[in-house]
Design a protein around this motif. Structure first.
Motif, PDB file in Angstrom:
ATOM      1  N   LYS A 174       0.850  -1.200   0.000  1.00  0.00           N
ATOM      2  CA  LYS A 174       0.000   0.000   0.000  1.00  0.00           C
ATOM      3  C   LYS A 174       0.876   1.236   0.000  1.00  0.00           C
ATOM      4  CE  LYS A 174      -2.437   1.109   3.712  1.00  0.00           C
ATOM      5  NZ  LYS A 174      -3.538   1.064   4.706  1.00  0.00           N
ATOM      6  N   LEU A 175       0.587   2.150  -0.919  1.00  0.00           N
ATOM      7  CA  LEU A 175       1.380   3.366  -1.062  1.00  0.00           C
ATOM      8  C   LEU A 175       0.597   4.574  -0.558  1.00  0.00           C
ATOM      9  CD1 LEU A 175       2.670   2.772  -4.703  1.00  0.00           C
ATOM     10  CD2 LEU A 175       3.852   2.216  -2.576  1.00  0.00           C
ATOM     11  N   ARG A 176       1.279   5.418   0.181  1.00  0.00           N
ATOM     12  CA  ARG A 176       0.672   6.655   0.657  1.00  0.00           C
ATOM     13  C   ARG A 176       1.314   7.843  -0.047  1.00  0.00           C
ATOM     14  NH1 ARG A 176       1.093   4.391   6.363  1.00  0.00           N
ATOM     15  NH2 ARG A 176      -1.018   3.732   6.896  1.00  0.00           N
ATOM     16  N   LYS A 177       0.505   8.837  -0.334  1.00  0.00           N
ATOM     17  CA  LYS A 177       1.003  10.044  -0.977  1.00  0.00           C
ATOM     18  C   LYS A 177       1.698  10.919   0.061  1.00  0.00           C
ATOM     19  CE  LYS A 177      -0.504  13.680  -4.177  1.00  0.00           C
ATOM     20  NZ  LYS A 177       0.309  13.154  -5.287  1.00  0.00           N
ATOM     21  N   PRO A 178       2.913  11.406  -0.228  1.00  0.00           N
ATOM     22  CA  PRO A 178       3.593  12.298   0.716  1.00  0.00           C
ATOM     23  C   PRO A 178       2.728  13.519   1.015  1.00  0.00           C
ATOM     24  CG  PRO A 178       5.088  11.590  -1.024  1.00  0.00           C
ATOM     25  CD  PRO A 178       3.720  11.133  -1.421  1.00  0.00           C
ATOM     26  N   SER A 179       2.730  13.959   2.288  1.00  0.00           N
ATOM     27  CA  SER A 179       1.863  15.064   2.688  1.00  0.00           C
ATOM     28  C   SER A 179       2.274  16.380   2.054  1.00  0.00           C
ATOM     29  CB  SER A 179       1.885  15.204   4.216  1.00  0.00           C
ATOM     30  OG  SER A 179       3.177  15.596   4.655  1.00  0.00           O
TER      31      SER A 179
ATOM     32  N   SER B 107       3.145   6.137 -10.306  1.00  0.00           N
ATOM     33  CA  SER B 107       4.561   6.391 -10.608  1.00  0.00           C
ATOM     34  C   SER B 107       5.173   7.323  -9.568  1.00  0.00           C
ATOM     35  CB  SER B 107       4.700   7.005 -12.009  1.00  0.00           C
ATOM     36  OG  SER B 107       4.262   6.105 -13.002  1.00  0.00           O
ATOM     37  N   GLU B 108       4.431   8.375  -9.221  1.00  0.00           N
ATOM     38  CA  GLU B 108       4.932   9.332  -8.238  1.00  0.00           C
ATOM     39  C   GLU B 108       5.086   8.688  -6.857  1.00  0.00           C
ATOM     40  OE1 GLU B 108       2.093  12.463  -8.365  1.00  0.00           O
ATOM     41  OE2 GLU B 108       2.659  13.131 -10.384  1.00  0.00           O
TER      42      GLU B 108
ATOM     43  N   VAL C 243       8.574   6.186  -2.542  1.00  0.00           N
ATOM     44  CA  VAL C 243       8.812   5.110  -1.570  1.00  0.00           C
ATOM     45  C   VAL C 243      10.054   4.283  -1.922  1.00  0.00           C
ATOM     46  CG1 VAL C 243       7.544   3.180  -2.629  1.00  0.00           C
ATOM     47  CG2 VAL C 243       7.475   3.494  -0.144  1.00  0.00           C
ATOM     48  N   LYS C 244      10.670   4.582  -3.026  1.00  0.00           N
ATOM     49  CA  LYS C 244      11.804   3.782  -3.505  1.00  0.00           C
ATOM     50  C   LYS C 244      12.912   3.687  -2.463  1.00  0.00           C
ATOM     51  CE  LYS C 244      15.098   3.326  -7.320  1.00  0.00           C
ATOM     52  NZ  LYS C 244      15.557   3.887  -8.625  1.00  0.00           N
ATOM     53  N   GLU C 245      13.244   4.815  -1.828  1.00  0.00           N
ATOM     54  CA  GLU C 245      14.337   4.811  -0.855  1.00  0.00           C
ATOM     55  C   GLU C 245      13.988   3.944   0.353  1.00  0.00           C
ATOM     56  OE1 GLU C 245      16.974   7.984   1.805  1.00  0.00           O
ATOM     57  OE2 GLU C 245      15.721   8.705   0.145  1.00  0.00           O
ATOM     58  N   GLU C 246      12.722   4.052   0.821  1.00  0.00           N
ATOM     59  CA  GLU C 246      12.290   3.228   1.952  1.00  0.00           C
ATOM     60  C   GLU C 246      12.427   1.742   1.631  1.00  0.00           C
ATOM     61  OE1 GLU C 246       8.365   4.012   3.334  1.00  0.00           O
ATOM     62  OE2 GLU C 246       8.794   6.067   3.987  1.00  0.00           O
ATOM     63  N   LEU C 247      11.955   1.350   0.451  1.00  0.00           N
ATOM     64  CA  LEU C 247      11.979  -0.060   0.069  1.00  0.00           C
ATOM     65  C   LEU C 247      13.402  -0.552  -0.161  1.00  0.00           C
ATOM     66  CD1 LEU C 247       8.923  -0.165  -2.378  1.00  0.00           C
ATOM     67  CD2 LEU C 247       9.020  -0.956  -0.010  1.00  0.00           C
TER      68      LEU C 247
END
Length: 390
Positions: free
Chosen positions: A294-299, A356-357, A362-366
């Motif tokens: 699950k992906l969350r949009k940055p605030s 995509s955004e 989240v790429k760095e977290e993963l």
């Protein structure tokens, strides 16, 4: 250059190859006056492939398309089959919803009960309840008696049969967005199930596990479908990464079949269904499958504590499944009826650019986690299998 910047070198090469193959195919079709021209163009015969001075066949090094089906793009599903020699993958990709027919199939939410290919391995589960629209697109025989599933599988099997190296070293990936993600889920289950079925008439030359990567997929089947999917996962024949934006409305649907929805609107119908089958509500409910990302949009607000941008959960774990269903309920009907702006589903969250955004964010977290899909399955799915068998 823009494509390369956004997707990276490998995906850039695949995209350019796809565009070139499409252009070449239409050139060939335009140059032919025969009404029976084969609508398949096979890059194996392209000039990018040939023989070296020693007469040894040379395969192209960049990703390329093998075949694609779009002969009836307005009234049928569209798919493509590609080979990536760099990542050693054979990939089947399904198109998402584009045409009116696509959206009509999406809306056909009654359950179509079909024979369970794993019935000998599942007690009292002779059938699987499948989303009717997705069934019609992928598993309903066409005029020639062949289903789209069989048509696509032939292309996949040919790739592995003709090259022993691919059978040993390559893996099958299946993917799609929205409707395409649902079709990818359904296709993957059937490939894995037939590989596990001892008396299957379908050749099992496709290497296991099949890896499905669905993006923004709706639910595909009932509890029996989910259990069949989990059996394939537990036997090491299937892996599913289900990517979903938080509050993407399509990923929250369908929860109930048309029969169950009708019973909610008609007390008389509800009583009739309940008297006929005390468990009809459970039987008319859809369930997700696979490992959910699950992906969350940055605030975007530096003053607001940033939530973790991703959550990983396994649909086969009862606790995690309950948490997902509770979260889904919080984001669906009861809140939508409040008509408050913050509660109304945002369709924009379903679009490809939103995914995509969020994936880029989240790429760095993963990357920091360093977990592969197989490792996630060992950690989550294996624990669930042990719990169920105890």
């Amino acid at each position: 250059d823009i494509i390369k910047k956004e997707f990276g070198d490998d995906d850039h090469a695949m995209t350019i190859s796809a565009l070139q193959s499409i252009q070449e195919r239409y050139k060939q079709n335009a140059a032919s006056s025969s009404p029976n021209t084969n609508q398949w163009w096979n890059p194996f015969t392209n000039s990018t492939q040939g023989t070296n001075e020693a007469g040894v066949e040379v395969q192209p090094l960049s990703p390329f398309l093998v075949s694609y089906g779009d002969e009836n793009p307005d009234t049928d599903l569209v798919y493509a089959v590609g080979v990536d020699p760099i990542k050693k993958r054979v990939t089947v990709a399904f198109r998402g919803s584009v045409t009116p027919t696509d959206f009509l199939k999406d809306a056909s939410i009654s359950l179509n009960h079909q024979p369970n290919p794993l019935k000998d391995m599942m007690d009292k589960k002779d059938t699987l309840g499948l989303h009717h629209g997705f069934y019609e697109y992928l598993l309903k025989p066409r005029k020639n008696g062949e289903t789209k599933y069989q048509e696509i599988l032939k292309h996949v099997q040919t790739i592995f049969e003709e090259d022993p190296v691919k059978q040993k070293e390559y893996k099958l990936y299946v993917t799609g967005h929205s409707l395409g993600g649902a079709l990818a889920t359904l296709f993957s289950l059937h490939v894995a199930a037939f590989a596990l079925t001892p008396n299957s008439t379908t050749p099992t030359n496709v290497p296991m596990p099949v890896t499905c990567v669905s993006v923004a997929s709706p639910r595909v089947g009932d509890k029996s479908f989910q259990e069949a999917f989990q059996l394939c996962e537990q036997r090491g024949a299937l892996r599913h990464l289900r990517i979903a934006n938080e509050k993407d409305p399509v990923t929250l649907m369908p929860k109930s079949t048309s029969k169950k929805i009708w019973s909610m609107l008609s007390p008389v119908s509800y009583l009739a269904f309940k008297m006929a089958d005390q468990n009809f509500e459970d039987k008319e409910t859809y369930h997700h499958t696979g490992m959910k990302l699950k992906l969350r949009k940055p605030s975007g607000d530096d003053n607001t504590p940033q939530q973790k941008l991703h959550v990983i959960g396994y649909s086969g774990a009862p606790k995690e499944q309950q948490q997902e269903e509770t979260a889904d309920a919080d984001n669906t009907s009861s809140k939508w009826l409040s008509f408050k702006e913050k509660d109304i589903p945002n369709v924009v969250l379903h679009f490809g650019n939103s995914y995509s955004e969020n994936l880029a964010a989240v790429k760095e977290e993963l990357t920091t986690l360093g977990l592969t899909l197989n490792e996630l399955y060992k950690e989550r799915a294996a624990a669930v299998a042990v719990l169920k068998s105890s």
